[in-house]
Design an enzyme around this catalytic site. Structure first.
Site, PDB file in Angstrom:
ATOM      1  N   TYR A 123     -31.130   3.085  -2.667  1.00 43.54           N
ATOM      2  CA  TYR A 123     -30.046   3.070  -4.424  1.00 43.54           C
ATOM      3  C   TYR A 123     -30.862   1.780  -5.043  1.00 43.54           C
ATOM      4  CZ  TYR A 123     -27.349   6.899  -1.139  1.00 43.54           C
ATOM      5  OH  TYR A 123     -27.112   8.086  -0.810  1.00 43.54           O
ATOM      6  N   LYS A 170     -35.493   5.298  10.856  1.00 43.01           N
ATOM      7  CA  LYS A 170     -36.621   6.573  11.241  1.00 43.01           C
ATOM      8  C   LYS A 170     -38.592   5.909  10.997  1.00 43.01           C
ATOM      9  CE  LYS A 170     -37.837  11.526  11.529  1.00 43.01           C
ATOM     10  NZ  LYS A 170     -37.857  11.911  11.651  1.00 43.01           N
ATOM     11  N   ASP A 203     -32.366  11.372  13.061  1.00 45.40           N
ATOM     12  CA  ASP A 203     -32.440  13.058  13.208  1.00 45.40           C
ATOM     13  C   ASP A 203     -31.650  13.312  15.077  1.00 45.40           C
ATOM     14  OD1 ASP A 203     -34.534  11.627  14.176  1.00 45.40           O
ATOM     15  OD2 ASP A 203     -35.854  13.570  13.611  1.00 45.40           O
ATOM     16  N   ASP A 227     -25.263   6.864   4.265  1.00 46.26           N
ATOM     17  CA  ASP A 227     -24.403   8.079   3.155  1.00 46.26           C
ATOM     18  C   ASP A 227     -24.084   9.144   4.089  1.00 46.26           C
ATOM     19  OD1 ASP A 227     -22.798   9.162   0.973  1.00 46.26           O
ATOM     20  OD2 ASP A 227     -24.699   9.134  -0.108  1.00 46.26           O
TER      21      ASP A 227
END
Ligand code: ATP
Length: 333
Positions: A123, A170, A203, A227
């Site tokens: 972002y 991640k 995940d 988000d």
């Protein structure tokens, strides 16, 4: 003493849910001197900018704002109003408690908190077209922001009686950027031995949220994962009409619902104001107005527990105003 708070009703369902929230605050006898400001679609028509700099300055000056959802016009030249506000005022921590309400049908009771880094990641607005047909977005990760958000999550956990912080990342794929964020969280965790630090790949975190969300405690993560996971969290507890949020920096804080401007139901008078009312409860606690916050929370929980007044997103028939009035009746009783 009267509280001085900036208010931005926003657009879409913003004015409806904001008015309902102000009524509840009034009926809870919280004395607030509202400073009214405007942002969003109507303001673009007048000034060509959905977030005029004077509005940002007004929030900075007041230090506290309650904000309805604001639509960012689609198209070149407009940065997201929400992202701009968060970045300009360095509201680096986005806090979203995901908590079930009584009588809202769920698979299990949920009580977890998402702390989302609010100022960088994908972002950061660093996008470019490298050559025709090839675009690039830069995921900005800094040691300062990653450390600040981890510190915030541990502080929040300690202040709110939570025993565990889960850093979601991640780093197995993004070894450098997410690896940096993970290292920062580990370093901060070393200083807070009383709180357990868990690490989870994003995940796996998504799956854990739908199977056993309370295991996560305070989930802390970067901007995009936060988000997405907070909408997932909203889905777990009955939808976007419910989940509140706060954007907190060292000198300012803006309280707003997780949901957007919901143009599909705007102006119809049946949006659920729960999310913004709960955001106002967070705001009162932030300001130390704990009695009023507790009174409103109890009244809202009682309205859900009784189950007679609920809005259409939760299979009821009540309007936005009916719902606010039901809370006010509880406050008066
Ligand atoms: P944004 O991109 O600005 O976050 P969005 O496109 O994700 O917005 P929302 O505006 O939040 O979406 O709306 C998504 C769906 O949820 C819509 O169908 C909308 O009607 C519904 N919704 C959102 N907020 C509420 C609310 N307070 N009460 C009832 N329904 C809501």
């Amino acid at each position: 003493m009267k509280l001085k708070i900036a208010i931005l009703a926003g657009d879409g369902i913003g004015p409806e849910v904001t008015e309902a929230t102000q009524k509840v605050l009034r009926d809870a006898k919280v004395e607030i001197d509202w400073e009214v400001h405007h942002a969003g679609l109507e303001v673009v028509k007048l000034t060509g900018n959905p977030l005029p700099p004077s509005v940002v300055e007004a929030v900075r000056k007041n230090r506290i704002a309650l904000k309805g959802p604001v639509t960012t016009p689609i198209g070149k030249g407009f940065r997201s109003v929400n992202v701009t506000l968060r970045q300009t005022l360095d509201l680096y921590a986005n806090v979203r408690p995901i908590r079930s309400l009584p009588n809202v049908e769920l698979r299990f009771d949920v009580d977890m908190v998402i702390v989302r880094e609010n100022t960088e990641g994908l972002y950061a607005g660093l996008e470019l077209m490298i050559m025709p047909g090839v675009a690039q977005s830069i995921k900005l990760t800094t040691e300062v922001a990653s450390t600040n958000i981890a510190e915030f999550a541990f502080r929040y956990a300690a202040q709110n009686g939570r025993k565990r912080v889960t850093i979601v990342h991640k780093a197995n794929i993004m070894k450098i950027s997410d690896g940096l964020a993970l290292d920062c969280a580990r370093r901060v965790g070393e200083k807070h031995k009383e709180i357990e630090l868990r690490e989870m790949i994003v995940d796996a975190a998504a799956m854990t949220m739908v199977r056993d969300p309370n295991r996560l405690g305070v989930l802390v993560t970067e901007n995009l994962y936060g988000d997405i996971l907070s909408d997932l969290g909203a889905g777990l507890v009955g939808g976007l009409g419910i989940v509140p949020g706060a954007n907190i920096g060292d000198s300012c804080a803006v309280f707003e619902a997780v949901h957007g401007s919901a143009p599909d139901i705007a102006g119809k008078g049946f949006a659920n104001p729960t999310a913004l009312i709960q955001s106002a409860v967070m705001m009162l606690r932030h300001l130390g107005e704990n009695v009023a916050a507790q009174n409103i929370e109890t009244a809202l929980t009682d309205v859900y527990r009784e189950g007679n007044v609920r809005t259409r997103d939760l299979a009821g028939t009540a309007s936005t105003d009916d719902f606010a009035a039901a809370i006010s009746r509880k406050l008066a009783s």
